[in-house]
Every structure is written in C-alpha cells, then in structure tokens.
Design an enzyme around this catalytic site. Structure first.
Site, PDB file in Angstrom:
ATOM      1  N   THR A  85      42.165  60.821  39.685  1.00 31.70           N
ATOM      2  CA  THR A  85      43.522  60.504  39.834  1.00 31.70           C
ATOM      3  C   THR A  85      43.982  59.545  38.666  1.00 31.70           C
ATOM      4  O   THR A  85      43.108  58.954  38.085  1.00 31.70           O
ATOM      5  CB  THR A  85      43.829  59.885  41.173  1.00 31.70           C
ATOM      6  OG1 THR A  85      45.159  59.580  41.366  1.00 31.70           O
ATOM      7  CG2 THR A  85      43.006  58.641  41.251  1.00 31.70           C
ATOM      8  N   GLU A 110      42.978  58.733  46.998  1.00 26.23           N
ATOM      9  CA  GLU A 110      41.787  57.751  47.228  1.00 26.23           C
ATOM     10  C   GLU A 110      41.503  57.504  48.708  1.00 26.23           C
ATOM     11  O   GLU A 110      40.648  56.746  49.219  1.00 26.23           O
ATOM     12  CB  GLU A 110      42.072  56.176  46.711  1.00 26.23           C
ATOM     13  CG  GLU A 110      41.978  55.967  45.339  1.00 26.23           C
ATOM     14  CD  GLU A 110      43.186  56.312  44.573  1.00 26.23           C
ATOM     15  OE1 GLU A 110      44.217  57.051  44.886  1.00 26.23           O
ATOM     16  OE2 GLU A 110      43.440  55.710  43.489  1.00 26.23           O
ATOM     17  N   TRP A 122      51.669  62.394  38.103  1.00 28.81           N
ATOM     18  CA  TRP A 122      51.836  61.129  37.666  1.00 28.81           C
ATOM     19  C   TRP A 122      52.348  61.095  36.080  1.00 28.81           C
ATOM     20  O   TRP A 122      51.822  61.835  35.435  1.00 28.81           O
ATOM     21  CB  TRP A 122      50.692  60.237  37.905  1.00 28.81           C
ATOM     22  CG  TRP A 122      50.483  60.075  39.307  1.00 28.81           C
ATOM     23  CD1 TRP A 122      49.456  60.201  40.048  1.00 28.81           C
ATOM     24  CD2 TRP A 122      51.070  58.979  40.163  1.00 28.81           C
ATOM     25  NE1 TRP A 122      49.392  59.897  41.434  1.00 28.81           N
ATOM     26  CE2 TRP A 122      50.366  59.045  41.271  1.00 28.81           C
ATOM     27  CE3 TRP A 122      52.325  58.549  39.794  1.00 28.81           C
ATOM     28  CZ2 TRP A 122      50.898  58.211  42.608  1.00 28.81           C
ATOM     29  CZ3 TRP A 122      52.833  57.505  41.183  1.00 28.81           C
ATOM     30  CH2 TRP A 122      52.088  57.397  42.241  1.00 28.81           C
TER      31      TRP A 122
HETATM   32  P1  AMP Z   1      48.211  60.783  44.947  1.00 23.90           P
HETATM   33  O1  AMP Z   1      47.082  60.137  44.692  1.00 23.90           O
HETATM   34  O2  AMP Z   1      48.421  61.435  43.592  1.00 23.90           O
HETATM   35  O3  AMP Z   1      48.675  61.490  46.083  1.00 23.90           O
HETATM   36  O4  AMP Z   1      49.277  59.622  44.886  1.00 23.90           O
HETATM   37  C1  AMP Z   1      49.417  58.751  45.889  1.00 23.90           C
HETATM   38  C2  AMP Z   1      50.485  57.631  45.744  1.00 23.90           C
HETATM   39  O5  AMP Z   1      51.745  58.644  45.919  1.00 23.90           O
HETATM   40  C3  AMP Z   1      50.831  56.643  46.876  1.00 23.90           C
HETATM   41  O6  AMP Z   1      50.007  55.508  46.514  1.00 23.90           O
HETATM   42  C4  AMP Z   1      52.282  56.497  46.812  1.00 23.90           C
HETATM   43  O7  AMP Z   1      52.700  55.685  45.743  1.00 23.90           O
HETATM   44  C5  AMP Z   1      52.534  57.900  46.487  1.00 23.90           C
HETATM   45  N1  AMP Z   1      52.979  58.539  47.729  1.00 23.90           N
HETATM   46  C6  AMP Z   1      52.343  59.267  48.507  1.00 23.90           C
HETATM   47  N2  AMP Z   1      53.106  59.793  49.555  1.00 23.90           N
HETATM   48  C7  AMP Z   1      54.091  59.039  49.706  1.00 23.90           C
HETATM   49  C8  AMP Z   1      55.312  59.184  50.410  1.00 23.90           C
HETATM   50  N3  AMP Z   1      55.155  59.724  51.690  1.00 23.90           N
HETATM   51  N4  AMP Z   1      56.456  58.218  50.082  1.00 23.90           N
HETATM   52  C9  AMP Z   1      56.225  57.452  49.180  1.00 23.90           C
HETATM   53  N5  AMP Z   1      55.231  57.551  48.177  1.00 23.90           N
HETATM   54  C10 AMP Z   1      54.324  58.381  48.363  1.00 23.90           C
END
Ligand code: AMP
Length: 542
Positions: free
Chosen positions: A182, A327, A440
């Site tokens: 990630t 994570e 990201w």
């Molecule tokens: P990832 O590891 O790429 O799935 O990203 C995780 C991050 O995405 C989280 O720590 C949040 O910052 C953002 N995220 C995931 N789900 C949501 C959601 N439902 N609403 C707002 N941000 C989210």
C-alpha cells in the site's frame, strides 16, 4: 477442542464439496468472452496448479507474485499458492513502473503470474527483477503473446498434464498467505502480510449478517480488484458460503458491468465510488433498471450522497457504506441503521448512512488527541483514529514495528469522530495522500517533482472534489520573484516526472503558501484558503 490449523484452501474445498455445481463466471481479459465453470472445476484446476508450482520448487514462505485482473485463473492462483504455504503477492498494475520494480524486488518474488497485457511492461522491467525465475502468462497457447521474457509459459500449458489431486500440507495457521503493498505518504509502498488465521477470521466476520453477510442464494459481482486491499476478503468469503461469483476481468466501465449485473442476475456487488458513478451514468443514459441487485457495498473513499440517493430512489438498491484499509484486511466498519433509526425521516437516515459506520466484531477502535489521550465518543470530538484486532497489521513487511500508544494500536492516519451509538465518521486525513478513483497519489512526491522546476519557490498539493474520481490533485505554486512560469509550462515539466494519472487537474499560483510554526507547509490552512475553489471538471458539472 481439536487443534486443526486453519488453511484457506479449506474454503475452496468446502465450496467444491457442498456447492460444487455453483458457477464462477469470468469476463476473460484475452477476448472479452464469458467463461463459466463451477467451484468443483475450480478446485480440480487449482490442484493441478498446486502440483505444477511444487515442481517449480515452491516452498513454504516463498513469495509468488500475481499481476492480474479478476479472473478464474487468478482465483486459482490465489488458492494454489496460499494453500501450499507460499505467499500470494498481488501486485497492483496501476502503480508506476519504478514502484512495481521496487515491490517485486522488496518481496523477492520468485515467480510472476501475469495477464498477457502486462507482458510488454515486464519485458521493459525484467532485467531489473533478478529474483523472478519464471513468468506464467494467465492464458492459453492460442492467446499467448510472443515475448522476449525468459522462462515464460502459458498457464494452461503449465497445468495441462498435472494430476488434479493434491494434499494440502499442514502448517501453523499463523503462516503468511498473502502480501499486498500500500502507498506510503512518500517514497516506496509498504507491504502488509496476511496470514491464514487473519484471513479466516476476517472472512467469518464479513460473512456475519449485519456486515456483508453473503449467502448461497447470492450472486456476487466482485468488482474490487484482486490486487487491491486483499480484494476486501470476497475471494474467501464467497466460497465459504457458496455464493455464485462473477469476475469482471479488465472491463470495469458502466456498460460492461451492467451487462454482467443483468445477465448473471447479480444480487450483491462491491466497489469504490468511482465505479458506481460510472454505472449510474450508464444507467441514466441508457434508461436501464437493476431488477436483481439488492445491495452494493461502497468503500475505499467516502460514499457521495448522490450515489446513495440515486440507488435508493431510482433503482431500489441499498447502498451500504464500509470503511477499511489494506492494513486491516481490509474491513473495519460497516454502516447499517439500528432498529430505532428506521423511524427517522429519510434525510436523517441518509445522514447516518454517509458515516463510515460501526466496528465489525473483532475490531477495536478509538480516537485520540495528539498526546494519545482517548477522546469522548460524542460525535463532536475529532481525533486520530486508532484500531486494533486480529486482522490488523502489526508491522509492515521487513520494517520495524510501527505500532503506537501502548504498543498494540495501529494509527490509521485517518481523522474521525465517533458518536454515542459507535458510528465513526471520517472528517479528514492526517496522511498526505490523495485518493483518485480508489488509487493513491502521494502529494509529497508530486510537490517534490514540482519543486524541481527552477522557477518554483514552493509547491503544495491538496485534494479537491472531482465528480468522477472523487478526489484529484490541485497544485498550488509560489513562483520565485519575477518568474514568468506558466501553468502549461509546469504541466509539460511534470509530464515525464510522474505517472500520467498523477498530473494535477489544475495549477493555482499564489504569492505565499502558509507554513506551520516548524516551517512545514500548513495543509490545514491551505485547504481552508482553497475551500471554495472548484476543479475545472467540478465547475462544469455543478
Ligand atoms: P486502502 O488501503 O488503499 O484501501 O486505503 C485505506 C484508506 O482509504 C483509509 O485509511 C481511508 O483514508 C480511505 N478510505 C477507505 N474507505 C473509506 C471510506 N468509506 N470513507 C472515507 N475514506 C475511506
């Protein structure tokens, strides 16, 4: 109690034995044609692959990479790799080449499974990937591209003469099963290792009725890629209960997804908001309905109100908001209304459904201030969101412990409130990242690239709302004195320094960029300053 170490292969064994006739349907990446077979077929072929991998000398703990869309072959690879104790490292093909090079070398992958479309990219990279001994292209001889990659074989050729019997070995359930990288706020991605145990627990948790709660009566369109955030656990949760599984391959546009939803009579699906934006646009252009779909799970970014309302009112489909992280395997919270809330008026209910939700059993959660003191659960106090639980990362792969507080809480980098009923709502992000269509973009890396221009004194990047991608970067630039640098000159300059989809949507020139007391760019103040600013595409749509 009996000591039966958990092995994820049991999920597929169970599906083959008790739901053996249930279909896995794939839109193939080679030719877009539909492929259909059953869980029973899938297990037989998975065992053939497991035998083939053993012949390639795969050992417990080896890292085997996949770079592929959601297909039946990719699904088989997940099970054949993890089932024999190796680690399935899912590489995100949307990362740019230097990052892909970094993570394959960091993981020291020995085999790479890849879709044919990624062969040219790997031909460019392969000399820099010394650990990879074999390339397995997820196709048959008829669709095999000619390639300069060494030691390359078509998947179907690899498995064709292998026996379809394989005894899954016994190993401790804490044995790693999979690896997913990630983005960090800057620099290289970080690896998260899942174990058989953590994936088992997470799959049981998401299959609870008030979480995702899949059933044998469901048909699941798994849009969320198998290379992203452990595929939200769906690759295990579906066979555990025998749901029919629909895999969309590489075609994720509204029309292609609609076709699958309709023809396969899908009842449940899951994806980031951008996918639902595209589907809704297609439905409204083509005047179509969704008679079979019951629930869509939305996560990865905050679900927009218009997505909830449109599914509710135009298509009678319930949107369920979820939050999590790579994570966290990834599911942390799910947003469902409590019984007494069903009496609230519709808008008040939607207000609650836009929150990220309450923790799934197994995830502990709290918000803290900058000194680590827990803040009240009153829906008002805003703090850093910390979590802990048996499917939450303890430390990143090959990195020192990054836990915080008393050593067991993981700092999510999200800023949130928690209300009296336990609903968590994200209000901001402490990590300096922008999430565009579920992927990201590092603000810091983009700023550093812009700062390389001789006429840029200071550069800062913030995320702004975008109608399709949810968030896109705005580059704010303070030029040096008497500079004549223009936006188009800066765009040209950045073109070969960052991935194309990282390029900012707009560049704003300012006389000064606010700094904190320690001389860092104050993103808080900058976001306030640009509060009313709209990106060009947002202006068009509003
Ligand atoms: P990832 O590891 O790429 O799935 O990203 C995780 C991050 O995405 C989280 O720590 C949040 O910052 C953002 N995220 C995931 N789900 C949501 C959601 N439902 N609403 C707002 N941000 C989210």
């Amino acid at each position: 109690m009996q000591d039966e170490p958990l092995n994820l292969a049991f999920a597929l064994e169970h599906a083959a034995r008790f739901h053996g006739h249930v279909e896995i349907v794939t839109r193939q990446v080679d030719d877009g044609k539909i492929h259909r077979y059953t869980y029973a077929d899938s297990l037989r072929r998975t065992k053939k692959l497991a035998n083939a991998l053993r012949k390639l000398d795969v050992q417990v703990g080896d890292r085997i990479a996949t770079m592929a869309w959601n297909t039946f072959r990719h699904f088989e690879a997940w099970y054949a790799i993890a089932g024999q104790g190796a680690i399935c490292h899912t590489v995100n093909p949307r990362l740019f080449e230097q990052q892909i090079e970094f993570i394959i070398n960091h993981a020291e992958d020995s085999i790479l499974f890849l879709d044919a479309q990624f062969v040219p990219m790997l031909e460019q990279l392969q000399e820099k990937l010394p650990s990879i001994k074999h390339y397995i292209v997820l196709t048959d001889e008829a669709h095999m591209p000619t390639t300069t990659l060494p030691k390359t074989v078509a998947y179907e050729t690899l498995i064709q003469d292998e026996p379809d019997e394989f005894d899954w070995p016994t190993f401790p359930e804490e044995t790693p099963s999979s690896l997913c990288y990630t983005s960090g706020t800057t620099g290289n991605p970080k690896g998260v290792i899942y174990t058989h145990r953590s994936n088992f627990l997470h799959s049981y948790a998401i299959n609870c009725k008030d979480v995702i709660g899949l059933a044998a009566t469901d048909t699941v369109l798994k849009v969320v890629p198998m290379f992203h955030a452990n595929s939200w656990g769906f690759a295990y949760a579906c066979p555990m209960v025998g749901s029919k599984l629909v895999l969309p391959g590489s075609q994720l546009d509204g029309e292609s997804l609609y076709e699958l939803l309709d023809e396969e009579q899908v009842t449940i699906s899951a994806a980031v908001p951008t996918v639902w934006n595209m589907l809704l646009a297609h439905l409204s252009d083509s005047d179509r309905q969704l008679p079979y779909l019951q629930e869509v799970f939305v996560g990865g970014s905050a679900v927009p109100r218009r997505v909830v309302e449109s599914f509710d009112n135009e298509y009678e489909v319930t949107v369920v908001h979820a939050w999590g992280m790579t994570e966290m395997s990834p599911i942390g919270t799910i947003c469902r209304l409590k019984p007494f809330m069903k009496q609230f008026d519709y808008q008040r209910q939607v207000d609650i459904r836009l929150k990220q939700g309450t923790p799934v059993f197994g995830v502990a959660m709290k918000i803290v201030d900058d000194d680590g003191n827990e803040l009240p659960r009153d829906g008002l106090a805003v703090g850093r969101l910390l979590v802990k639980g048996p499917w939450i990362v303890k430390r990143y792969y090959k990195e020192p412990d990054n836990a915080v507080d008393d050593g067991s809480w993981f700092d999510t980098g999200d800023i949130a409130t928690i209300d009296e009923y336990g609903y968590m709502q994200i209000t901001d992000r402490a990590k300096d990242l922008i999430k565009s269509g579920g992927e990201w973009i590092s603000s810091v890396d983009l700023e550093n690239a812009a700062m390389g221009h001789p006429q840029v004194a200071l550069a800062a990047v913030i995320g702004k709302f975008h109608p399709k991608w949810e968030e896109r970067p705005l580059l704010v630039v303070k030029p040096i004195d008497n500079s004549t640098v223009s936006a188009s000159e800066l765009f040209d300059y950045l073109t070969d320094k960052v991935a194309k989809w990282w390029l900012p949507d707009d560049i704003a020139f300012v006389d000064d960029i606010p700094l904190t007391a320690t001389g860092k760019i104050s993103k808080v103040q900058l976001r306030e300053q640009f509060h009313d600013y709209e990106l060009p595409e947002a202006r068009v749509s509003s």
